[in-house]
Design a protein around this motif. Structure first.
Motif, PDB file in Angstrom:
ATOM      1  N   ALA A  40       0.830  -1.205   0.000  1.00  0.00           N
ATOM      2  CA  ALA A  40       0.000   0.000   0.000  1.00  0.00           C
ATOM      3  C   ALA A  40       0.862   1.251   0.000  1.00  0.00           C
ATOM      4  CB  ALA A  40      -0.924  -0.010   1.197  1.00  0.00           C
TER       5      ALA A  40
ATOM      6  N   GLU B  69      -5.841   3.390   1.346  1.00  0.00           N
ATOM      7  CA  GLU B  69      -5.448   1.972   1.425  1.00  0.00           C
ATOM      8  C   GLU B  69      -4.218   1.788   2.299  1.00  0.00           C
ATOM      9  OE1 GLU B  69      -4.947   0.957  -2.639  1.00  0.00           O
ATOM     10  OE2 GLU B  69      -7.107   0.638  -3.034  1.00  0.00           O
ATOM     11  N   GLU B  70      -3.289   2.742   2.221  1.00  0.00           N
ATOM     12  CA  GLU B  70      -2.088   2.645   3.066  1.00  0.00           C
ATOM     13  C   GLU B  70      -2.448   2.806   4.541  1.00  0.00           C
ATOM     14  OE1 GLU B  70       2.376   4.602   3.361  1.00  0.00           O
ATOM     15  OE2 GLU B  70       0.671   5.851   2.735  1.00  0.00           O
TER      16      GLU B  70
END
Length: 388
Positions: A131, A158-159
């Motif tokens: 990510a 997402e990270e």
């Protein structure tokens, strides 16, 4: 006419014995007649007795209370995870050190849980790494106008989610490792451990209750209730931090005295309204383990300043329905002195009222002694002074 002459009888001579009797009567006369004198009563024999002077010396004031021994540290050992009990690593009643292993729970399930959590963490860390790479690529494309802001924002989200998953996985691994550590139950304190309630092969859990009880042994507390009035008499109704309170001495139920003295270190901040007493605590050394948690003892509290008191040997003390008394020698006779006695002091007893000190108190020969009896007093050495 003839004259008739009367015949005069001739005088008889006096008998010698009669003369002596008459002489005695004339000399003594009726008023000097000898009378029988009554016999004088025999004087009573002086009774031999032994005496010793009543002593006046400073002694400590004490007040007696009933207290209960309490351990300074008291711990109930409990299981913190659920599992089969593999080993019991101590003998009932033995002394244990802090950190000593006591119980061992089956480890295999908890070791597997650690490996599972470690694998989940590694997976989460891989997802986070990917990510992060995707987020960096999206930012690079956005700087060259080859990417959109929306894509970059999606990669950032997402990270962040991957970072959260990795943090959760790390926490799960730590929890699994802690639970694995709980499979070996160690002693949290140094002391003496009681009887275990569960044996090898049983399933234990946090709901199993206490597996064993550990109490510290040295020092020990003794708690005892004291009326507020009595404690104020001794000049201490509080003990501040860092200061020392009055000394205490303990006596067991058989009358024996504990060899170590304690010190009052705490006076409760509130009086019990139902009993009008305040809880007082003393701390007492217990190097040999003679004091046991929960034991009832007699507590003697010693005042700081001694007072002058008259003491007489206990051997001289006599008691009847009116109370205690002693015989003292005055002008060669036995005289009764009624006493108000206090505490014992070794071979002596404290006299609160009845003597002022210096009186010759009879300690031997009391059997046939009566008030007013003449006595022949012989001084003897006083008994050795006992600890007050």
């Amino acid at each position: 006419m003839r004259a008739q002459l009367a015949e005069v009888p001739a005088r008889r001579p006096w008998n010698g014995a009669a003369l002596l009797l008459l002489a005695g009567l004339v000399v003594t006369g009726p008023s000097h007649t000898a009378l029988a004198q009554p016999a004088q009563p025999a004087q009573p024999t002086a009774i031999p007795v032994s005496t010793t002077p009543a002593q006046k010396r400073p002694i400590e004031r004490t007040a007696d209370f009933v207290g209960r021994i309490e351990a300074v540290n008291r711990v109930e050992v409990r299981a913190r995870v659920t599992g089969f009990l593999e080993e019991v690593l101590f003998r009932d009643g033995e002394s244990v050190k802090e950190g000593s292993p006591l119980f061992r729970i089956e480890r295999a399930p908890f070791e597997a849980a650690v490996e599972q959590a470690r694998g989940a963490l590694e997976s989460a860390q891989g997802t986070l790494q990917n990510a992060t790479t995707q987020r960096q690529r999206a930012e690079d494309l956005l700087r060259t106008n080859a990417g959109s802001v929306a894509v970059r924002d999606q990669r950032v989200a997402e990270e962040t989610a991957a970072q959260g998953s990795a943090t959760t996985a790390a926490a799960n691994l730590k929890t699994a490792e802690i639970n694995l550590g709980y499979t070996e139950i160690a002693s949290p304190i140094a002391g003496r451990i009681g009887r275990t309630k569960l044996t090898k092969g049983n399933v234990v859990s946090p709901d199993s209750g206490a597996l064993a009880l550990i109490v510290s042994e040295d020092p020990m507390y003794v708690n005892f209730p004291v009326s507020q009035r009595e404690f104020v008499t001794f000049g201490h109704n509080r003990v501040d931090a860092g200061s020392t309170g009055p000394k205490v001495t303990l006596r067991f139920s058989d009358g024996s005295t504990y060899e170590q003295q304690g010190t009052i270190d705490f006076v409760d901040v509130s009086v019990d309204r139902s009993t009008d007493t305040v809880l007082v605590r003393a701390i007492v050394p217990n190097p040999k383990g003679r004091l046991i948690d929960g034991t009832l003892v007699n507590v003697a509290v010693h005042a700081e300043k001694p007072v002058d008191k008259v003491l007489v040997p206990q051997a001289a003390l006599i008691a009847d329905q009116q109370g205690a008394y002693v015989f003292v020698v005055e002008d060669g006779k036995a005289v009764v002195k009624r006493l108000k006695v206090g505490a014992e002091a070794g071979a002596y007893v404290v006299v609160d009222e009845g003597l002022s000190g210096g009186e010759q108190v009879v300690v031997q020969g009391l059997q046939g002694l009566r008030p007013g009896s003449p006595v022949l007093a012989s001084p003897v050495a006083p008994p050795p002074a006992g600890r007050s």
